[in-house]
Design a protein around this motif. Structure first.
Motif, PDB file in Angstrom:
ATOM      1  N   LYS A  63       0.836  -1.206   0.000  1.00 60.35           N
ATOM      2  CA  LYS A  63       0.000   0.000   0.000  1.00 60.35           C
ATOM      3  C   LYS A  63       0.874   1.260   0.000  1.00 60.35           C
ATOM      4  CE  LYS A  63      -3.459  -0.223   2.746  1.00 60.35           C
ATOM      5  NZ  LYS A  63      -4.286  -0.242   3.962  1.00 60.35           N
ATOM      6  N   GLY A  87      -7.950 -10.684  -1.175  1.00 67.79           N
ATOM      7  CA  GLY A  87      -8.550  -9.399  -1.505  1.00 67.79           C
ATOM      8  C   GLY A  87      -7.845  -8.235  -0.832  1.00 67.79           C
ATOM      9  N   GLU A  88      -7.379  -8.449   0.391  1.00 73.69           N
ATOM     10  CA  GLU A  88      -6.659  -7.399   1.113  1.00 73.69           C
ATOM     11  C   GLU A  88      -5.358  -7.041   0.388  1.00 73.69           C
ATOM     12  OE1 GLU A  88      -5.469  -6.435   5.717  1.00 73.69           O
ATOM     13  OE2 GLU A  88      -5.328  -8.520   5.063  1.00 73.69           O
ATOM     14  N   ALA A  91      -6.323  -5.222  -2.879  1.00 76.77           N
ATOM     15  CA  ALA A  91      -6.799  -3.872  -2.587  1.00 76.77           C
ATOM     16  C   ALA A  91      -5.642  -2.932  -2.236  1.00 76.77           C
ATOM     17  CB  ALA A  91      -7.817  -3.906  -1.444  1.00 76.77           C
ATOM     18  N   ASN A 141     -12.149  -4.907 -12.062  1.00 71.11           N
ATOM     19  CA  ASN A 141     -11.916  -4.616 -10.665  1.00 71.11           C
ATOM     20  C   ASN A 141     -11.564  -5.911  -9.936  1.00 71.11           C
ATOM     21  OD1 ASN A 141     -12.306  -4.151  -7.875  1.00 71.11           O
ATOM     22  ND2 ASN A 141     -13.716  -2.480  -8.330  1.00 71.11           N
ATOM     23  N   ASP A 143     -12.031  -6.794  -7.053  1.00 65.42           N
ATOM     24  CA  ASP A 143     -13.076  -7.229  -6.129  1.00 65.42           C
ATOM     25  C   ASP A 143     -14.038  -8.197  -6.788  1.00 65.42           C
ATOM     26  OD1 ASP A 143     -12.007  -5.636  -4.171  1.00 65.42           O
ATOM     27  OD2 ASP A 143     -13.350  -3.946  -4.587  1.00 65.42           O
TER      28      ASP A 143
END
Length: 148
Positions: A63, A87-88, A91, A141, A143
């Protein structure tokens, strides 16, 4: 570069990378990984970010790199196979998530892809999916992906 994991796993990964002719560098923790990468953003064509790195874990390090504008390939590496964990990482900006223990065939496929696509700059929502030892672009995406 890859973030430091349990010493045995780290030695195994370095051995696998060496067999593929890849020079690797190990960061002692996630903060050091971020600092090394941002000090020379063109030095690394591939980052393997372990989720269990000390100080700053792989998700947070990923991140921070993306928030700093880093665009090269980041692969999250984790022993957690739950959809939420994958997913984390995605993301946070990972382009792919691979599960431990890494297998030689998967690593070889990844390294071939990096070699053949060295001029590609990754960006948000340009994600790779490893299917039967083949990397495929997923333009949607992250997600919306199914990881089962």
């Amino acid at each position: 570069m890859h973030g430091k994991d349990v010493e045995t796993n780290c030695k195994m990964l370095r051995m696998l990378l060496r067999k593929e002719g890849v020079l690797s560098e190990v960061a002692e923790n996630g903060q050091i990984a971020v600092d090394l990468v941002l000090s020379d953003v063109d030095k690394y064509s591939l980052l393997l970010m372990d989720n269990q790195m000390p100080v700053v874990n792989g998700v947070e390090a990923t991140k921070r790199l993306r928030m700093s504008g880093y665009k090269n390939l980041i692969v999250g590496v984790t022993g957690n196979v739950l959809e939420d964990d994958v997913g984390e990482f995605l993301a946070a900006g990972a382009d792919l998530v691979m599960f431990k223990p890494l297998k030689m065939a998967q690593l070889s496929t990844l390294l071939t892809f990096v070699d053949e696509n060295s001029s590609i700059s990754m960006g948000p929502f340009k994600v790779l999916k490893l299917v039967s030892n083949t990397l495929e672009w997923v333009e949607d995406n992250p997600d919306d992906l199914e990881w089962r």
